[in-house]
Design a protein around this motif. Sequence first.
Motif, short mmCIF file in Angstrom:
data_model
loop_
_atom_site.label_atom_id
_atom_site.label_comp_id
_atom_site.label_asym_id
_atom_site.label_seq_id
_atom_site.Cartn_x
_atom_site.Cartn_y
_atom_site.Cartn_z
N TRP A 113 -41.97 126.28 27.81
CA TRP A 113 -40.65 126.24 27.19
C TRP A 113 -39.58 126.93 28.03
O TRP A 113 -38.38 126.69 27.83
CB TRP A 113 -40.71 126.83 25.78
CG TRP A 113 -41.56 126.03 24.86
CD1 TRP A 113 -42.69 126.44 24.23
CD2 TRP A 113 -41.39 124.65 24.48
NE1 TRP A 113 -43.23 125.42 23.48
CE2 TRP A 113 -42.45 124.31 23.62
CE3 TRP A 113 -40.45 123.68 24.78
CZ2 TRP A 113 -42.58 123.04 23.07
CZ3 TRP A 113 -40.59 122.41 24.24
CH2 TRP A 113 -41.63 122.10 23.39
N SER A 114 -39.97 127.75 28.96
CA SER A 114 -39.01 128.45 29.82
C SER A 114 -38.17 127.51 30.67
O SER A 114 -37.09 127.87 31.12
CB SER A 114 -39.72 129.45 30.73
OG SER A 114 -40.24 130.49 29.96
N TYR A 135 -36.41 125.28 29.71
CA TYR A 135 -35.20 124.92 28.97
C TYR A 135 -34.20 126.07 28.84
O TYR A 135 -33.20 125.94 28.15
CB TYR A 135 -35.57 124.39 27.57
CG TYR A 135 -36.40 123.13 27.67
CD1 TYR A 135 -35.80 121.92 27.97
CD2 TYR A 135 -37.78 123.17 27.49
CE1 TYR A 135 -36.56 120.76 28.08
CE2 TYR A 135 -38.54 122.03 27.59
CZ TYR A 135 -37.93 120.83 27.89
OH TYR A 135 -38.67 119.69 28.00
N THR A 136 -34.43 127.17 29.52
CA THR A 136 -33.53 128.32 29.40
C THR A 136 -32.16 128.03 30.00
O THR A 136 -31.21 128.72 29.68
CB THR A 136 -34.12 129.58 30.04
OG1 THR A 136 -34.47 129.30 31.40
CG2 THR A 136 -35.34 130.07 29.29
N TYR A 137 -32.05 127.02 30.83
CA TYR A 137 -30.74 126.67 31.37
C TYR A 137 -29.88 125.96 30.32
O TYR A 137 -28.66 125.90 30.44
CB TYR A 137 -30.88 125.79 32.63
CG TYR A 137 -31.32 124.37 32.34
CD1 TYR A 137 -30.40 123.35 32.21
CD2 TYR A 137 -32.67 124.07 32.18
CE1 TYR A 137 -30.81 122.05 31.93
CE2 TYR A 137 -33.09 122.78 31.90
CZ TYR A 137 -32.15 121.78 31.78
OH TYR A 137 -32.57 120.50 31.50
N THR A 162 -30.32 126.61 26.74
CA THR A 162 -30.16 127.47 25.58
C THR A 162 -30.84 128.82 25.83
O THR A 162 -31.75 128.92 26.64
CB THR A 162 -30.77 126.79 24.32
OG1 THR A 162 -30.46 127.58 23.18
CG2 THR A 162 -32.26 126.61 24.43
N ALA A 163 -30.37 129.83 25.13
CA ALA A 163 -31.00 131.16 25.25
C ALA A 163 -32.31 131.16 24.47
O ALA A 163 -32.36 130.69 23.34
CB ALA A 163 -30.07 132.22 24.70
N LEU A 164 -33.35 131.66 25.09
CA LEU A 164 -34.66 131.70 24.45
C LEU A 164 -35.21 133.12 24.50
O LEU A 164 -35.16 133.78 25.54
CB LEU A 164 -35.64 130.76 25.14
CG LEU A 164 -35.34 129.27 25.04
CD1 LEU A 164 -36.29 128.47 25.92
CD2 LEU A 164 -35.46 128.80 23.61
N ASN A 178 -37.76 137.86 27.59
CA ASN A 178 -37.45 136.64 28.33
C ASN A 178 -38.40 136.51 29.51
O ASN A 178 -38.74 137.51 30.15
CB ASN A 178 -36.02 136.67 28.86
CG ASN A 178 -35.01 136.76 27.75
OD1 ASN A 178 -34.77 137.84 27.23
ND2 ASN A 178 -34.45 135.65 27.37
N TYR A 179 -38.75 135.27 29.82
CA TYR A 179 -39.64 135.01 30.95
C TYR A 179 -38.81 134.58 32.15
O TYR A 179 -38.04 133.62 32.08
CB TYR A 179 -40.66 133.93 30.58
CG TYR A 179 -41.61 133.61 31.69
CD1 TYR A 179 -42.48 134.57 32.19
CD2 TYR A 179 -41.65 132.34 32.25
CE1 TYR A 179 -43.36 134.29 33.21
CE2 TYR A 179 -42.53 132.04 33.27
CZ TYR A 179 -43.37 133.01 33.75
OH TYR A 179 -44.24 132.72 34.77
N ASP A 180 -38.95 135.29 33.25
CA ASP A 180 -38.27 134.96 34.50
C ASP A 180 -39.20 134.08 35.32
O ASP A 180 -40.17 134.56 35.91
CB ASP A 180 -37.93 136.24 35.25
CG ASP A 180 -37.12 136.01 36.52
OD1 ASP A 180 -37.17 134.89 37.08
OD2 ASP A 180 -36.45 136.96 36.97
N THR A 181 -38.93 132.77 35.34
CA THR A 181 -39.81 131.82 36.02
C THR A 181 -39.82 132.02 37.52
O THR A 181 -40.85 131.81 38.16
CB THR A 181 -39.42 130.37 35.70
OG1 THR A 181 -38.04 130.17 36.04
CG2 THR A 181 -39.61 130.06 34.24
#
Length: 114
Positions: A4-5, A7-9, A11-13, A69-72
């Motif tokens: 799901w990370s 899609y962080t661009y 929306t805020a997750l 938050n996960y930093d990919t």
Amino acid sequence: MKHWSQYTYKTALLFEVLGTLDSAVTPGAYGAKSFVLRDGKESLPCVFYEIDRELPRLIRGRVHRCMGNYDTKRNIFKCVSVRPATIVEQRTFQEFVKTSDVEMRECVKTMNEV
């Protein structure tokens, strides 16, 4: 979470993860405390910055609940909240993940339509 990370661009997750502490907590620059959580075969490097509060005492081998938050790009989970997971949370977490996946699929579908 890693899926799901992507899609962080759009929306805020904020993610909630449960995992067993699999390392010592090590201090770093700028008040950072680093540690590794493990869930089965997967491990997740984590960092918590002691900006407004201290990291609670974490016990290796125990299950902990982290929000963040996960930093990919850096493959690191940036925690904003860390605490031991209750037995009830551990029992119900898989159901929580399934429900969240369904909701995220619907959210992504809606984002792609816009």
